[in-house]
Write a protein that holds these residues in place. Structure first.
Motif, PDB file in Angstrom:
ATOM      1  N   LEU A 130      71.262  28.400  50.023  1.00 40.82           N
ATOM      2  CA  LEU A 130      71.113  28.179  51.342  1.00 40.82           C
ATOM      3  C   LEU A 130      70.200  27.141  51.972  1.00 40.82           C
ATOM      4  O   LEU A 130      70.139  26.837  53.135  1.00 40.82           O
ATOM      5  N   GLY A 131      69.827  26.294  51.103  1.00 41.59           N
ATOM      6  CA  GLY A 131      69.005  25.093  51.620  1.00 41.59           C
ATOM      7  C   GLY A 131      67.597  25.259  51.631  1.00 41.59           C
ATOM      8  O   GLY A 131      66.925  24.182  52.447  1.00 41.59           O
ATOM      9  N   ALA A 132      67.086  26.335  51.249  1.00 36.27           N
ATOM     10  CA  ALA A 132      65.482  26.530  51.259  1.00 36.27           C
ATOM     11  C   ALA A 132      64.888  25.857  50.246  1.00 36.27           C
ATOM     12  O   ALA A 132      65.542  25.685  49.157  1.00 36.27           O
ATOM     13  N   PRO A 133      63.740  25.226  50.168  1.00 36.25           N
ATOM     14  CA  PRO A 133      62.970  24.722  49.442  1.00 36.25           C
ATOM     15  C   PRO A 133      62.436  26.178  48.222  1.00 36.25           C
ATOM     16  O   PRO A 133      62.509  27.107  48.639  1.00 36.25           O
ATOM     17  N   PRO A 134      62.424  25.387  47.107  1.00 42.10           N
ATOM     18  CA  PRO A 134      61.666  26.559  46.040  1.00 42.10           C
ATOM     19  C   PRO A 134      60.781  27.422  46.355  1.00 42.10           C
ATOM     20  O   PRO A 134      59.804  26.792  47.146  1.00 42.10           O
ATOM     21  N   SER A 135      60.841  28.580  46.234  1.00 37.06           N
ATOM     22  CA  SER A 135      59.588  29.376  46.771  1.00 37.06           C
ATOM     23  C   SER A 135      58.307  29.209  45.949  1.00 37.06           C
ATOM     24  O   SER A 135      58.508  28.788  44.785  1.00 37.06           O
ATOM     25  N   THR A 136      57.141  28.879  46.702  1.00 32.06           N
ATOM     26  CA  THR A 136      55.925  29.022  45.952  1.00 32.06           C
ATOM     27  C   THR A 136      55.154  30.263  45.989  1.00 32.06           C
ATOM     28  O   THR A 136      54.062  30.342  45.614  1.00 32.06           O
ATOM     29  N   THR A 137      55.844  31.310  46.966  1.00 29.54           N
ATOM     30  CA  THR A 137      55.171  32.606  47.025  1.00 29.54           C
ATOM     31  C   THR A 137      55.926  33.801  46.925  1.00 29.54           C
ATOM     32  O   THR A 137      57.361  33.408  47.129  1.00 29.54           O
ATOM     33  N   MET A 138      55.578  34.787  46.519  1.00 29.73           N
ATOM     34  CA  MET A 138      56.430  36.175  46.659  1.00 29.73           C
ATOM     35  C   MET A 138      55.810  37.126  46.841  1.00 29.73           C
ATOM     36  O   MET A 138      54.586  37.505  46.536  1.00 29.73           O
ATOM     37  N   ALA A 139      56.643  38.323  47.477  1.00 30.22           N
ATOM     38  CA  ALA A 139      55.929  39.624  47.766  1.00 30.22           C
ATOM     39  C   ALA A 139      56.474  40.433  46.868  1.00 30.22           C
ATOM     40  O   ALA A 139      57.630  40.798  46.762  1.00 30.22           O
ATOM     41  N   LEU A 140      55.477  41.367  46.302  1.00 28.22           N
ATOM     42  CA  LEU A 140      55.989  42.408  45.343  1.00 28.22           C
ATOM     43  C   LEU A 140      56.669  43.664  46.233  1.00 28.22           C
ATOM     44  O   LEU A 140      55.906  44.132  47.055  1.00 28.22           O
ATOM     45  N   PRO A 141      57.966  43.951  45.651  1.00 24.95           N
ATOM     46  CA  PRO A 141      58.251  45.227  46.527  1.00 24.95           C
ATOM     47  C   PRO A 141      57.705  46.568  46.199  1.00 24.95           C
ATOM     48  O   PRO A 141      57.030  46.590  45.272  1.00 24.95           O
ATOM     49  N   TYR A 142      57.069  47.093  47.374  1.00 23.58           N
ATOM     50  CA  TYR A 142      56.128  48.416  47.246  1.00 23.58           C
ATOM     51  C   TYR A 142      54.915  47.871  46.846  1.00 23.58           C
ATOM     52  O   TYR A 142      53.922  48.815  46.541  1.00 23.58           O
ATOM     53  N   GLY A 143      54.620  46.703  46.642  1.00 25.81           N
ATOM     54  CA  GLY A 143      53.370  46.182  46.113  1.00 25.81           C
ATOM     55  C   GLY A 143      53.086  46.482  44.711  1.00 25.81           C
ATOM     56  O   GLY A 143      52.086  46.554  44.198  1.00 25.81           O
ATOM     57  N   SER A 144      54.192  46.882  43.987  1.00 24.59           N
ATOM     58  CA  SER A 144      54.209  47.294  42.519  1.00 24.59           C
ATOM     59  C   SER A 144      54.172  45.903  41.472  1.00 24.59           C
ATOM     60  O   SER A 144      55.131  45.264  41.471  1.00 24.59           O
ATOM     61  N   ILE A 145      53.021  45.938  40.732  1.00 20.71           N
ATOM     62  CA  ILE A 145      53.037  44.656  39.925  1.00 20.71           C
ATOM     63  C   ILE A 145      53.596  45.135  38.625  1.00 20.71           C
ATOM     64  O   ILE A 145      53.754  46.315  37.936  1.00 20.71           O
ATOM     65  N   PRO A 146      54.444  44.235  37.877  1.00 22.89           N
ATOM     66  CA  PRO A 146      55.252  44.488  36.791  1.00 22.89           C
ATOM     67  C   PRO A 146      54.234  44.509  35.570  1.00 22.89           C
ATOM     68  O   PRO A 146      53.060  44.001  35.706  1.00 22.89           O
ATOM     69  N   ARG A 147      54.609  44.816  34.513  1.00 23.38           N
ATOM     70  CA  ARG A 147      54.047  44.747  33.264  1.00 23.38           C
ATOM     71  C   ARG A 147      54.858  43.701  32.439  1.00 23.38           C
ATOM     72  O   ARG A 147      55.937  43.976  32.066  1.00 23.38           O
ATOM     73  N   PRO A 148      53.960  42.659  31.814  1.00 19.73           N
ATOM     74  CA  PRO A 148      52.619  42.211  32.073  1.00 19.73           C
ATOM     75  C   PRO A 148      52.713  41.713  33.492  1.00 19.73           C
ATOM     76  O   PRO A 148      53.667  41.221  34.001  1.00 19.73           O
ATOM     77  N   LYS A 149      51.500  41.643  34.111  1.00 17.92           N
ATOM     78  CA  LYS A 149      51.244  41.240  35.431  1.00 17.92           C
ATOM     79  C   LYS A 149      51.924  39.863  35.731  1.00 17.92           C
ATOM     80  O   LYS A 149      52.381  39.486  36.848  1.00 17.92           O
ATOM     81  N   LYS A 150      51.686  38.655  34.553  1.00 21.55           N
ATOM     82  CA  LYS A 150      51.922  37.511  34.673  1.00 21.55           C
ATOM     83  C   LYS A 150      53.608  37.214  34.826  1.00 21.55           C
ATOM     84  O   LYS A 150      53.767  35.986  35.429  1.00 21.55           O
ATOM     85  N   LEU A 151      54.104  38.202  34.570  1.00 24.92           N
ATOM     86  CA  LEU A 151      55.841  38.134  34.965  1.00 24.92           C
ATOM     87  C   LEU A 151      56.204  37.928  36.393  1.00 24.92           C
ATOM     88  O   LEU A 151      56.992  37.133  36.869  1.00 24.92           O
ATOM     89  N   ALA A 152      55.176  38.367  37.347  1.00 25.33           N
ATOM     90  CA  ALA A 152      55.447  38.146  38.821  1.00 25.33           C
ATOM     91  C   ALA A 152      55.236  36.799  39.165  1.00 25.33           C
ATOM     92  O   ALA A 152      55.752  36.313  40.293  1.00 25.33           O
ATOM     93  N   ARG A 153      54.262  35.846  38.403  1.00 29.82           N
ATOM     94  CA  ARG A 153      53.926  34.574  38.774  1.00 29.82           C
ATOM     95  C   ARG A 153      54.996  33.476  38.160  1.00 29.82           C
ATOM     96  O   ARG A 153      55.176  32.570  38.978  1.00 29.82           O
ATOM     97  N   THR A 154      55.164  33.791  36.969  1.00 31.87           N
ATOM     98  CA  THR A 154      55.900  32.616  36.424  1.00 31.87           C
ATOM     99  C   THR A 154      56.689  33.272  35.385  1.00 31.87           C
ATOM    100  O   THR A 154      56.395  34.275  34.727  1.00 31.87           O
ATOM    101  N   GLY A 155      57.952  32.883  35.036  1.00 33.21           N
ATOM    102  CA  GLY A 155      59.055  33.044  34.013  1.00 33.21           C
ATOM    103  C   GLY A 155      60.245  32.528  34.035  1.00 33.21           C
ATOM    104  O   GLY A 155      60.215  31.391  35.027  1.00 33.21           O
ATOM    105  N   SER A 156      61.332  32.852  33.504  1.00 31.88           N
ATOM    106  CA  SER A 156      62.442  32.070  33.673  1.00 31.88           C
ATOM    107  C   SER A 156      63.465  33.121  33.279  1.00 31.88           C
ATOM    108  O   SER A 156      63.420  34.303  32.399  1.00 31.88           O
ATOM    109  N   TRP A 157      64.740  33.119  33.658  1.00 29.74           N
ATOM    110  CA  TRP A 157      65.862  33.946  33.260  1.00 29.74           C
ATOM    111  C   TRP A 157      67.298  32.916  33.607  1.00 29.74           C
ATOM    112  O   TRP A 157      67.602  32.322  34.399  1.00 29.74           O
ATOM    113  N   ASP A 158      68.100  33.039  32.328  1.00 30.76           N
ATOM    114  CA  ASP A 158      69.329  32.324  32.515  1.00 30.76           C
ATOM    115  C   ASP A 158      69.287  30.916  32.806  1.00 30.76           C
ATOM    116  O   ASP A 158      69.821  30.238  33.524  1.00 30.76           O
TER     117      ASP A 158
END
Length: 364
Positions: free
Chosen positions: A244-272
């Protein structure tokens, strides 16, 4: 902020309450390192708190902060910042987390009158806080990319009672109120299905200084998902934003404020084959955020405040309560020195900040 022990113990409970309220409200929905920007010319101001000549749009007047100047404007860049959380903006509220256009308008006008200046979540997390001297940053955030957040009329202008329409209206009325906010979206941003329409919406927002960023693909409870599914939910939105032409996200909001396990997955990672790396991950909230310069600032769990009055579960945890509290405790609030290249704080708070950003610390 030095929070009392009883308040600290209650914060965890309050977060759970806010998340529960969000779950109920969202169930009513239909269907589904840039520490600082480029250096700008700065004018040294001595012996006066009056700003110099105007700067480009969106930039505060340039100053070079000194201890005397910081003292004059009561600068405290180790103070608390309200990061306000909004959901749907509806003429008739269907859930407690909804706000009406009039409620949003009233809250924003109050912020403008009190000296708050909006910045985006991206700017806040990066510590790129460009607010005029003596003023206070506020972060306006909108979850889920609801149609009530943004839509254009036949003339190509934001519709009046949408979130963006109201922000623009308040900024016209109060020129010091910078018209920016952060919109964290899911797979159908602003209720739009057609990709061209989605791209046009994102382009308008980005071109006008708004941030459009990651709120996961389907808004799941990330704590209930496996690691791979968490990464997939985040990456799929990153790929959509790129289309859609937006720059890469540097922030994200957790749905329901729910932190994944482990917590670091919300900040950094990769898929496919696609990576993500966020400067800030935001919770559902229950209190103002620490300054991004504070030693205890947690980039993986940044607090927000639900926009609401002082009723029910919001008697002590939502925006009306906290904005009144900050007004009554001005020494706890973040006050800008007007100089984005320096961090100005009262001498007694010198030990509360991290000075690893290449910025000069001024303690007075």
């Amino acid at each position: 902020m030095q929070i009392s022990a009883p308040l600290t113990r209650i914060i965890g409970i309050a977060n759970i309450v806010v998340v529960t309220v969000a779950v109920i409200g969202l169930s009513l929905l239909p269907g589904e390192k840039r520490p600082h920007a480029e250096a700008r010319a700065m004018v040294k101001v001595q012996g006066s708190v009056e700003p110099p000549s105007p700067s480009p749009a969106g930039e505060p007047p340039g100053v070079v902060a000194t201890p005397d100047f910081a003292r004059q404007v009561h600068a405290n860049e180790a103070g608390l910042v309200p990061v306000l959380m909004y959901h749907r903006i509806l003429a008739k509220r269907l859930a407690s987390i909804d706000r009406t256009p009039d409620q949003l308008r009233k809250e924003l006008e109050a912020l403008a009158k009190q000296g708050y200046v909006p910045i985006t979540a991206r700017e806040f997390a990066a510590g790129d806080i460009r607010v005029p001297a003596g003023k206070f940053p506020v972060v306006l955030t909108f979850d889920d990319g609801h149609p009530s957040h943004f839509a254009l009329d036949a003339s190509g202008n934001p519709k009046p009672d949408t979130a963006v329409g109201i922000i623009q209206e308040v900024a016209r009325k109060y020129p010091s109120f910078r018209p920016v906010a952060t919109f964290w979206i899911n797979r159908e941003p602003f209720g739009l299905v057609d990709q061209d329409a989605q791209a046009a919406a994102v382009k308008w927002l980005v071109d006008h200084g708004y941030e459009v960023a990651n709120h996961t693909w389907r808004h799941p409870n990330l704590r209930a998902l496996g690691k791979k599914k968490v990464r997939e939910q985040i990456v799929r939105i990153e790929r959509l934003l790129k289309k859609l032409g937006a720059p890469p996200s540097t922030t994200m909001a957790l749905p329901y404020g729910s932190i994944p396990r482990p917590k670091k997955l919300a900040r950094t990672g990769s898929w496919d084959g696609t990576r993500y790396d966020f400067a800030g991950v935001f919770l559902a909230g229950a209190e103002p955020s620490l300054s991004p310069y504070a030693k205890k600032f947690d980039r993986g769990a940044i607090q927000r405040i639900q926009s609401n009055g002082k009723k029910g579960e919001c008697r002590k945890w939502c925006s009306q309560y906290w904005l009144e509290w900050l007004n009554k405790h001005p020494g706890e609030r973040y006050v800008s020195d007007g100089d984005p290249e320096r961090i100005s704080i009262p001498e007694k708070l010198r030990g509360n900040i991290v000075a690893k950003r290449g910025l000069q610390v001024i303690a007075y």
